[in-house]
Design a protein around this motif. Sequence first.
Motif: not given
Length: 878
Positions: A645-671
């Motif tokens: 079940s997606p709601s009960e399965t343990a997953v590692r999100t570190a790699k995904s969070r790093r990718l999303l943080r790159q998007a946050e940096v770009l968005a802040k740059k573009w306001r």
Amino acid sequence: MALSELTQRFRPWLQPRKGLAIAEACIIGLVAALSAVFLKVGSSSLGTWRVQTSENFPVILILPAIGLGFGFIAGWLVNRFAPEASGSGIPQVKATLANVPIALSWRVAIVKLISAIITLGSGMALGRQGPTVHVGAGLAAGMSRWVPTSPDHRRQMIAAGAGAGLAAAFNAPLTGVLFIIEELLQDLSGLTLGTAIIASFIGGVVSRLLGGGSLQLNLELMEHSSKFTLAEIPFFLLLGILAGCLGALFNRGLIASSKIYQSFHLSLPLKMALAGCVSGLLVAMLPESFRNYAGLREYMIISEPNISFAAIAFVSQFLLTLIAFGSGAPGGLFAPSLILGSCLGHLVGVSASYFLQVDSPTTYALAGMGGFFSAVSKVPITAIVIVFEMTTDFNLVLPLMIVSVAAYLVSEKVIPGSLYDKLLQLKGITITKAVSPEGILTKLTAHDVMQEQVETLDAEMTLEEAMQVFSRSHHRGFPVVENGKLVGIITQSDFVTQRDSDSYILRDRQSPQDVLLREIMIHSPMTVKPKHHLSHVLYLLDRYQISRLPVVEGRKLIGIITRADIIRAQAEHLNYGNLTPESQPEPSYVVYQTRSPNIGRGRLLVPVANPETAAILLQMAAAIARDRHYEIECVQIILVSRHSSPSETAVRTAKSRRLLRQAEVLAKKWRIPLHTQIRVAHDPAQAILETIQERHINLILMGWKGETSTPGKIFGNVVDTIIRQATCDVMLIKLGKTTHFNRWLVTMAGGPNAAVAIKLLPALVTLGNDPYIRLTQVFKPSQLKPEITVLAKAVRILMRRRKLSSNVVAIPVQADSVAEGVINLVKTESYDVVVVGASREGLLQQAVQGNIPEAIASGVDCTVILVRGAIGQTPAKS
């Protein structure tokens, strides 16, 4: 003669039938017997070498060293070549027979055979019977792939191979048959029982001939004749109760040992090396007679009363088996169970002799074997028969029944359920009663669920006429008939199939009117008869990667059956005949999210997956967001198995969070406001659709490979679903080899997507410097004066933008097809980006014409953007 033609010619001879099943069972029995004899000889030779070596070197050093080295080698073999070969093997076979997708093949069988020889030769207290079951089943599974057998037929052959392996290991054919019926397959149908008997008989006979050169049992146990009195029945009951309690404790210990090894977080080679070293160390501290397990069971049966030896043997074997089995070493529990049972029976037999003045410890040892085996494996009938076959002593049957049944009842009360099921649960696999050979797939036939009202096409119909039928229908394929007889089948994927000349069907044609369906249809299509079960139908659909099968009587078409029909039948069966909605994957689950201020006029969704393309996709999204005052929503999807079940399965999100943080940096740059989320899902398309609905998305921008190899799909699994069902605007981007965005080529055809593309263009062209835009419309050479109203209107819209007023031109082009015209323009005038449209309703028509977007995307090296406008909130099912 081509291979496909040979397959078509010989396919009827390879379909499952009784004669083929009997022949397969004979071969499987022979091969399983040879592998069992090889395992027996190999492990015995290696074990003899180990014992002899311990006599020439310090035992406290050599036995742990051999266990350490051999354990590591066996573990490396399993870990490197076939991880499925670890453990007993019986849980894996049982899961495979329950239709759980666990690999079972020749590779697994060979690795299991070699690693089991090394493991048993290293001195680990495990048996060879479990591995022989696994090896026999693996060999049978490999052989069954030689011919296109149905799933039921393959399951029967795998079960026959498992039974033959067990029969060869014990020289007990009846035991192999009963173990299949009682534990593995639980099927008493005639064909299953017949193939199991044949394979087990051949396995037992060949094993006896190769092992001793005779069909006689050739055991000292045959010289013993059991006897008992009425007064001994309480002692046999006591033995059964003790065997049940200790067998349940043994099972708990096995599960606990497996969990402890899992908590170590070591690789399989290190676990097995540790188990081998500890086992060797403990054996070195025991009396010399314990260094060879091969004759321990027989010794406990025929030896004189010796309580201390039996007690030490029971405790040591108990602990050593727990140590070895928990590591995942390829070895079974049958032999340890029989040894433990013989030791326990010997102890109770000596006690009975003391109180009743009877001399029958051998009878108790034999009954104890059956009792402990029954308590551990939860197969009382098999336990009774296995000991009886080993002794052929009819006087033993009654005591054996008393002890085995009592042990089973007590063990089942203390720890309910099968040990093998619990071992599978440790790996996240649960076998439910719903998986039954008497399920819906074997009860219903093609006639029961087929669609009797079938839309057909005539073989003399032209391709242009077929295009019109496809565009009006939600079907993706039609049977082709001639004079009422089925002569072929045509699907939308047949229109885009490339020929030997690497060109599409219509590319060298002037008009679809020149092409007849009989020229491009699939001749002699795969069909089924009304009597075929759904399991056979589903097997053919999966094996040949097709989505529909005509149902025929002779050559007369009487119906058609699709995957959807089978799914609907299963759903209705599960709901006891009531209509149920179509099966949907479990909803996705958000495990991480960030939120920015909601200050935009709309939202633009960007699914990010590839770090190499994420930045450029986000840059394009930012350009649109600035122009339309949108917020950007970034989603990263982590896929998990359908079994969890997606709601009960343990997953590692570190790699995904790093990718999303790159998007946050770009968005802040573009306001630009940026929201992020990580979803755990079974299906990426479903997760994207859920995000569109929950976050009220106005436009989705996502990457696209530009091509698909998925049968029956136009753009690919995920993209097809998004284009058909997403309620917002859709923008697919296939990035080119270079990321320049200066020269733009926009194809216009007058559809609703042209307006969407024109609205997005002013924002997108800001990605380049001094952009140049050419609007074009492809028209046939036969048209003397092309209609350019659409081009003129688009030019007027773009000219309103001050920055584009001098850089927009509208020039039509002549070509036999849209794809050909666009590809030639890109190659001759070097455009950086091509923009094309694709409506949900026109997908089939595009496929008929050669799948224009895919043809363009695969024919040019530049970036291709596919645009589709928003659709209604309740898209039609297709």
